[in-house]
Motif scaffolding. Structure first.
Motif, short mmCIF file in Angstrom:
data_model
loop_
_atom_site.label_atom_id
_atom_site.label_comp_id
_atom_site.label_asym_id
_atom_site.label_seq_id
_atom_site.Cartn_x
_atom_site.Cartn_y
_atom_site.Cartn_z
N HIS A 234 0.81 -1.31 0.09
CA HIS A 234 -0.34 0.28 0.22
C HIS A 234 0.71 1.05 0.26
N THR A 235 2.50 1.24 0.16
CA THR A 235 3.02 2.41 -0.49
C THR A 235 3.43 2.50 -1.45
N GLY A 236 4.18 1.51 -2.00
CA GLY A 236 4.65 2.03 -3.97
C GLY A 236 6.02 2.25 -3.55
N ALA A 237 6.42 2.03 -4.86
CA ALA A 237 7.91 3.12 -5.30
C ALA A 237 8.03 5.03 -4.95
N LEU A 238 7.05 4.76 -5.49
CA LEU A 238 6.94 6.70 -5.63
C LEU A 238 6.95 7.19 -4.15
N ARG A 239 6.00 6.66 -3.50
CA ARG A 239 5.88 7.12 -1.48
C ARG A 239 7.32 6.04 -0.77
N ASP A 240 7.50 5.14 -1.13
CA ASP A 240 9.18 4.86 -0.92
C ASP A 240 10.14 5.21 -0.62
#
Ligand code: BG6
Length: 488
Positions: A234-240
């Protein structure tokens, strides 16, 4: 010089971050004499255990990481005396940190002196913990003692939630008590960017639009989602990775020279740079999700077949974008950013690609234009160093050009010190230097820049595990007549 005595309270004492990064860093600090002479660790977590059980378990886990050369922790053999120095006065406090009782019980364990509260917990607990610490009076400072809070990422999940979190936190603590950590800023080459740019006469004059064609910032990983689907899906590469790690690299490489190395002087320049980013439009962003593939001859499953990932997940494991900075120095110079899991190679670097010479004096068919380019590569991981690429004449009677390079590696000049990445940051928090920590205004500017790209605005395309990323990411640069530097 060792900092003043202090206690460090770790929320999430049984968690992954504590074992993998935090305690190994504290160990390295103890070994290097960088811990206070009087130092106490206090672990806080749900499951009941004694301090001895906690530290013994930490030691076994850390030793297994130290043997596993692929793990991120860089540690030598654990020495008994150093380990003892780190853990001999440790305490453990079991309980639920969503309940007030836990905090009332903690007061006597933290004592009256300097305290750092380290929030190594899931982001949804940050606000509540700071709130309770405040209510219990544990954040009250006096001229004789500091009280500081280190907060991990992700700080909010968009602009609005980051603002709300700040509001909660700043109701209980002053901004100067809050240390929002980003471990990329603890990396040696990253800290060196300011030195390279601002302590040399030869780089800074050309570090601008007149001489630089574009910049590529890459954080490619070969690992997949591992056992972190609960967080990652529920985070994904962008937010991570982007509004924190990659934007911090962007700041270091693109901000104006600060008036001094004072924390606020540096952070002011970072915020100004972030505020100059044009809000990234969806057409300048590509997302991807890894499918099955191979890496080093090993077959790898696709993201959707990883344990804990929803079968119909659309979460991105790769993101590439073109960032435009609207200021005098960088107008018209694109910054291309990319990060992804399960890529062809592990490589974190910033590549500064210079404009070509004004005309081709050397009619030379042997090398094409892409080999003629001048690139300065700030190598962050796995190698630590700086590589410059340029063109020279091949020896011999004819004038024939060839691409050459020269590389400075930290290990050649300084040897390789054991470093997990958090050592400098923790030390800086202990001495009260927030330069390498995120101020609230910078975090807001980061979220604001990526606002258009959140919540499914960009559809993730498939790429094979072990590849260079989705084809659409190549097209993003081809559109501008450019291409990614190949990985590996
Ligand atoms: C973390 C991310 O912050 O950074 C991870 O949550 C990522 O997904 C990691 O793997 C990368 O850090 P490093 O130091 O290994 O490049």
């Amino acid at each position: 010089k060792p900092p003043a005595p202090c206690t460090m309270v770790i929320f999430g004492a049984g968690g992954d971050l504590t074992k993998r990064l935090l305690v190994p860093s504290l160990y390295n600090m103890a070994a290097a004499g960088a811990l206070p002479a009087e130092f106490r660790l206090v672990g806080v977590d749900l499951q009941e255990r004694t301090a001895e059980e906690w530290t013994a378990n930490l030691r076994t886990t850390i030793e297994s990481f130290a043997e596993d050369k692929t793990a991120e922790a860089s540690l030598g053999d654990i020495r008994d005396d150093t380990w003892l120095r780190l853990t001999r006065s440790a305490l453990f406090h079991a309980g639920d940190f969503t309940k007030s009782e836990l905090f009332d019980g903690l007061i006597s364990k933290v004592g009256d002196g300097n305290v750092i509260f380290y929030l190594a917990v899931a982001a949804r607990f940050f606000g509540g913990i700071v709130d309770e610490l405040g209510r219990a009076g544990m954040l009250r400072e006096t001229p004789d003692r500091y009280r500081r809070v280190i907060i991990e990422k992700p700080f909010g999940h968009d602009l609005e939630s980051a603002r709300a979190l700040d509001e909660t936190i700043l109701a209980s603590a002053d901004e100067n008590q809050i240390f929002r950590i980003d471990h990329f800023l603890g990396k040696e080459t990253v800290q060196s960017i300011m030195a390279v740019r601002f302590a040399n006469g030869m780089f800074e004059p050309v570090w601008r639009r007149e001489y630089i064609d574009h910049v590529q910032i890459t954080a490619a990983e070969t690992i997949g989602v591992e056992a972190r689907a609960g967080f990652y899906d529920h985070t994904g590469a962008l937010r991570d990775m982007v509004p924190n790690h990659l934007f911090n690299l962007l700041c270091m490489v693109a901000m104006e020279s600060p008036n001094s190395l004072g924390a606020d002087a540096v952070r002011l320049e970072k915020t100004k740079l972030l505020q100059a980013i044009r809000r990234i439009p969806v057409e300048n962003c590509v997302m991807g999700q890894y499918g099955a593939g191979t890496l080093d001859g090993q077959a790898l499953p696709g993201y959707l077949d990883e344990p804990g990932v929803a079968a119909d997940s659309r979460t991105e494991t790769y993101v590439a974008m073109k960032v435009e900075i609207e200021n005098w120095r960088w107008g018209g110079v694109p910054f291309y950013l990319r990060t992804g899991k399960r890529m062809h190679a592990r490589e974190t670097e910033i590549a500064i690609v210079f404009r070509p010479a004004p005309f081709r004096m050397f009619a030379d068919e042997d090398i094409d234009a892409s080999q003629q380019r001048n690139v300065v590569r700030l190598m962050i991981d796995p190698e630590h160093g700086i590589r410059t690429e340029f063109v020279a004449k091949k020896p011999g009677p004819q004038i024939t050009l060839a691409p050459v390079h020269s590389t400075f590696l930290y290990r050649d000049f300084f040897g390789e010190a054991a470093n997990v990445g958090y050592e400098t940051l923790i030390y800086d928090c202990m001495i009260g230097d927030p330069m390498l920590f995120q101020r609230a205004d910078a975090i807001e500017a980061c979220w604001s820049a990526v606002e258009n790209l959140l919540n499914g605005a960009v559809q993730a395309k498939s790429y094979a595990a072990g590849s260079q990323g989705p084809d659409e990411a190549d097209a993003l640069l081809e559109r501008d007549g450019r291409s990614w530097l190949p990985l590996g």
